[in-house]
Structure formats: structure tokens, C-alpha cells
Motif scaffolding. Structure first.
Motif, PDB file in Angstrom:
ATOM      1  N   UNK A   1       0.864  -1.183   0.000  1.00 48.75           N
ATOM      2  CA  UNK A   1       0.000   0.000   0.000  1.00 48.75           C
ATOM      3  C   UNK A   1       0.898   1.229   0.000  1.00 48.75           C
ATOM      4  N   UNK A   2       0.731   2.063  -1.013  1.00 49.17           N
ATOM      5  CA  UNK A   2       1.630   3.198  -1.217  1.00 49.17           C
ATOM      6  C   UNK A   2       0.844   4.499  -1.339  1.00 49.17           C
ATOM      7  N   UNK A   3       1.386   5.564  -0.769  1.00 50.05           N
ATOM      8  CA  UNK A   3       0.832   6.903  -0.975  1.00 50.05           C
ATOM      9  C   UNK A   3       1.842   7.684  -1.799  1.00 50.05           C
ATOM     10  N   UNK A   4       1.446   8.050  -3.010  1.00 48.77           N
ATOM     11  CA  UNK A   4       2.336   8.750  -3.938  1.00 48.77           C
ATOM     12  C   UNK A   4       2.007  10.239  -3.943  1.00 48.77           C
ATOM     13  N   UNK A   5       3.031  11.058  -3.711  1.00 50.75           N
ATOM     14  CA  UNK A   5       2.843  12.517  -3.621  1.00 50.75           C
ATOM     15  C   UNK A   5       3.555  13.195  -4.788  1.00 50.75           C
ATOM     16  N   UNK A   6       2.779  13.547  -5.819  1.00 50.97           N
ATOM     17  CA  UNK A   6       3.324  14.273  -6.969  1.00 50.97           C
ATOM     18  C   UNK A   6       3.173  15.760  -6.657  1.00 50.97           C
ATOM     19  N   UNK A   7       4.304  16.403  -6.339  1.00 53.29           N
ATOM     20  CA  UNK A   7       4.255  17.797  -5.887  1.00 53.29           C
ATOM     21  C   UNK A   7       5.132  18.648  -6.794  1.00 53.29           C
ATOM     22  N   UNK A   8       4.489  19.338  -7.711  1.00 55.26           N
ATOM     23  CA  UNK A   8       5.180  20.265  -8.595  1.00 55.26           C
ATOM     24  C   UNK A   8       4.400  21.564  -8.599  1.00 55.26           C
ATOM     25  N   UNK A   9       4.322  22.230  -9.756  1.00 51.97           N
ATOM     26  CA  UNK A   9       3.454  23.406  -9.859  1.00 51.97           C
ATOM     27  C   UNK A   9       1.997  22.969  -9.715  1.00 51.97           C
ATOM     28  N   UNK A  10       1.708  21.761 -10.232  1.00 54.29           N
ATOM     29  CA  UNK A  10       0.445  21.082  -9.958  1.00 54.29           C
ATOM     30  C   UNK A  10       0.712  20.016  -8.909  1.00 54.29           C
TER      31      UNK A  10
END
Length: 398
Positions: A202-211
Motif C-alpha cells: 500500500x503506497x501513498x504517492x505525492x506528486x508535488x510540482x506546480x500542480x
């Protein structure tokens, strides 16, 4: 096999030519100001000087022709002829009904035109890029890879909005989610780092850029994500507000006389980090304002950012009944230890123990673990590679 990956905006075009035998990018480039004065192409090839071409480009077809010409250029290119390009993969933000990547048939392009209203800022440029490639590369197979596709595994309880049901049935209003290609890629990489089958974690992926979007990935499948009907929903972003009370919109329209178009402009282009700080959308400028000027608004932005990410991690851990790994990716996620430490401090109750020294390390290379050895939940920083993911999807279909 060489795959050309195309990512079109309304007036720009990013591209990579990837050799799938070793999954290495042979060339990567950017075309800017398509249809605007000052059109320019910049191409980078390992071991060669940066190649820059300034020439008028009236539309995306002109831009594609220039890209292909640059790739086969005798001095600056990496292939001898277009015949070496086995397939083209196109990134499209909104795929509507499509739950997976598809071959770019005329029927698919026609459907994408029908759903432009779901992504009016993003899809038109992508459609123009597909049409341009099909016109020039008539016999080369093409695939469309959707940002929304990975999230089509979400259950109804996660994607339905509590609105009159007819809005879903007749208008397609639901949570779609975005950045799917990035979330899918880093979730797979986490499994490799942990030496486990992706179906077991179980993974929580955090895509943190301008969006910004955060996704709960259970057994390799997206089960919930923060972005919704549009990429405006969820966490605070560069110039986007993220989630706000819907009544704020109607209140401001009534009290200030804003039109729907003006409110859309405010929420998408004048809010978020820019709106709160008054500095800009680039997180590096926020960091500088905190370090050098102790700007209280910049500090507030960092605190809000970290707090919202922390809340979402907790929510998704609860939704999945636990979490084995958390991963940060994209520009801010990869390069802003200040946000990671704000998001993960005091999370020992969840099994997260952050190695502060590792978190500060900026030399992440292909990725690194930033949790302590005894942390029950593993935390990683892994650079995203959406282009490679698109190339893989393309290869699988053609």
C-alpha cells in the motif's frame, strides 16, 4: 525500437526520443511559442552542444516538422531517418471514458474533441499534436496515454460527488484524477526499491510540482486521488487554489460581481502559492523569501503546504487500512526537504520515522530512502519519469 514521446500544450511541445532497448533518452527538447512571435526549439543530446532553432511556427504541424528535422539533423540529431522512429506516444491530460492507453485512431481523436470541455486548457494542444503527427508520419503507429487512465480503478465511493445523480449520468461529472502516468511510474519504482510485488503493498504517492496531487495506491491500483473533475481540486498548488468551500465562489460572484470566467481565472491562475505569498509560483522563490527575508507570508505558504500534505497522507492511510510506503516526486517533491519534513514530522504514530539528515540530501540520483532503518513505513524520494512511462505504454500496445 525507438519511441518518440510528445507532450503538447496550447503553444508549446515537449518531446523525448527514447531507445527502448535500454530505456535511455537519446534526445529531449522543447518547442515554445507555437503560433506566437519568437517561436524557438531547444534540443539536448548527451555529448553534444545544445541545439537552438529560432524560426516562425504557425501551428503544431510546423512544430512537429521542426522536431523531426532536428532529430535527423546531420550535426545535432541522433537518428539518420524518420524510419528509425517505430512509434509515437502522446500524452493527453483528460481521457474521459478511457481506462487505459489506446491506439490513436480517428475515432479516438473524434472522442477527444467531444470532451474538450472537460479539459479546455490542456486537451486542445494534445489533439493538435496528434493530428500533426498523423499528417506527417502517416505509417507510424501512434498511442494516446491519458493522465486520467490510472485512476479509473477508483471505486464509486471515491469518485462520485454528492450531487444530483443526473449530473454524473448526463454530464460525466465525477472525480477523474490526474498525473496518473507519474503516480503509476513511482508506485512501480517503490515496489522495486522494497523488493516486493506491487500487488502486496500500500503506497501513498505525492506528486508535488506546480500542480499537486496525492494518490492512494493499493496493490498497484489507484483507489483514491486528490485531483477531481478538473486538476483544480485537492492540495494547494502554484497558482491553483486546491479545494475550497464552493460557496466562496458564489459569494464572490454575488458580492464582487465576478463573472464565471473571472472566477475561473482567480482560482486557476491567481490563487495557491502565488495568491497567498504575492511572490510567485516558483517554490524556489518561496524558499528564498523564507531563508533570506523571513517573509511571514512565505512561511505561511510552507506551513499550509506541509499541513495539507500531512492531512492527506493520514486520510489515505485510513482509507487503505494502513500504508507501507510514502513517496515524494516531481519538482517540489524531489527538491524541497522543507515540505517533506513539515508533512512527516510527528507521524511516528503512523509508523513513519524520518531520517532528517537523509531528507536534507539534495543528491537524490535515481531515488533514495529518507526514512530511518526502523521506520515501519518506508519513505522515498524518487524522480518521476512520465516520458518513459508513456514510451512503455506505447511499446506495449504497438
Amino acid at each position: 525500437m525507438k519511441v518518440l514521446v510528445i507532450n503538447c500544450g496550447s503553444s508549446s511541445l515537449k518531446y523525448q526520443l527514447i531507445d527502448m532497448s535500454n530505456e535511455e533518452a537519446l534526445a529531449q527538447g522543447l518547442v515554445e511559442r507555437i503560433g506566437i512571435n519568437g517561436s524557438i526549439l531547444t534540443q539536448k543530446v548527451e555529448g553534444k552542444d545544445k541545439y537552438v532553432v529560432e524560426t516562425p511556427l504557425k501551428d503544431h504541424q510546423d512544430a512537429i516538422e521542426l522536431v523531426l528535422k532536428s532529430l535527423v539533423d546531420e550535426n545535432h540529431g541522433v537518428i539518420k531517418s524518420m524510419d528509425e522512429i517505430s512509434a509515437v506516444g502522446h500524452r493527453v491530460v483528460h481521457g474521459g471514458k478511457y481506462a487505459s492507453s489506446v491506439v490513436a485512431s480517428d475515432e479516438v481523436v473524434e472522442y477527444l474533441q467531444e470532451i474538450i470541455k472537460l479539459a479546455p486548457l490542456h486537451n486542445p494542444g494534445s489533439i493538435a499534436g496528434i493530428k500533426a503527427c498523423k499528417a506527417i508520419m502517416k505509417t507510424t503507429p501512434m498511442v494516446v496515454v491519458f493522465d486520467t487512465a490510472f485512476h479509473q480503478t477508483m471505486p464509486e465511493k471515491a469518485f462520485m460527488y454528492p450531487l444530483p445523480y443526473e449530473f454524473y449520468e448526463k454530464d460525466g461529472i465525477r472525480r477523474y484524477g490526474f498525473h496518473g502516468t507519474s503516480h503509476k511510474y513511482v508506485a512501480g519504482e517503490v515496489a522495486k526499491w522494497m523488493k516486493k510485488d506491487i500487488t502486496e503493498i500500500k503506497t501513498i504517492t505525492c506528486h508535488i510540482g506546480n500542480g499537486v496531487s496525492i494518490t492512494a495506491v493499493n496493490g498497484g491500483k489507484s483507489v483514491d486521488t486528490t485531483m477531481g473533475f478538473t486538476p483544480l481540486d485537492g492540495i494547494i498548488m502554484g497558482s491553483r487554489s486546491g479545494s475550497v468551500d464552493p460557496s466562496i465562489v458564489t459569494y464572490l460572484m454575488k458580492e464582487k460581481g465576478y463573472s464565471a470566467e473571472e472566477m475561473n481565472e482567480i482560482l486557476n491562475k491567481k490563487s495557491g502559492i502565488l495568491g497567498l505569498s504575492g511572490i510567485g509560483t516558483d517554490f524556489r522563490d518561496i524558499r528564498s523569501a523564507v531563508e533570506n527575508e523571513k517573509d511571514p507570508k512565505a512561511v505561511l505558504v510552507m506551513d499550509i503546504f506541509g499541513y495539507q500534505v500531512k492531512k492527506q497522507i493520514g486520510a489515505y492511510a485510513a482509507a487503505m487500512g494502513g500504508v507501507d510506503a510514502i513517496v515524494f516526486t516531481a519538482g517540489v517533491g524531489e527538491h524541497a526537504p522543507e515540505i517533506r519534513i513539515r508533512a512527516l514530522t510527528d507521524m511516528e504514530f503512523l509508523g513513519v520515522k524520518l531520517d532528517v539528515e537523509k531528507n536534507e540530501n539534495q543528491n537524490i540520483g535515481d531515488g533514495m530512502e529518507i526514512s530511518t532503518k526502523d521506520s515501519k513505513v518506508k519513505v522515498f524520494v524518487i524522480p518521476t519519469n512520465e516520458e518513459l512511462m508513456i514510451a512503455k505504454e506505447t511499446l506495449a500496445l504497438v
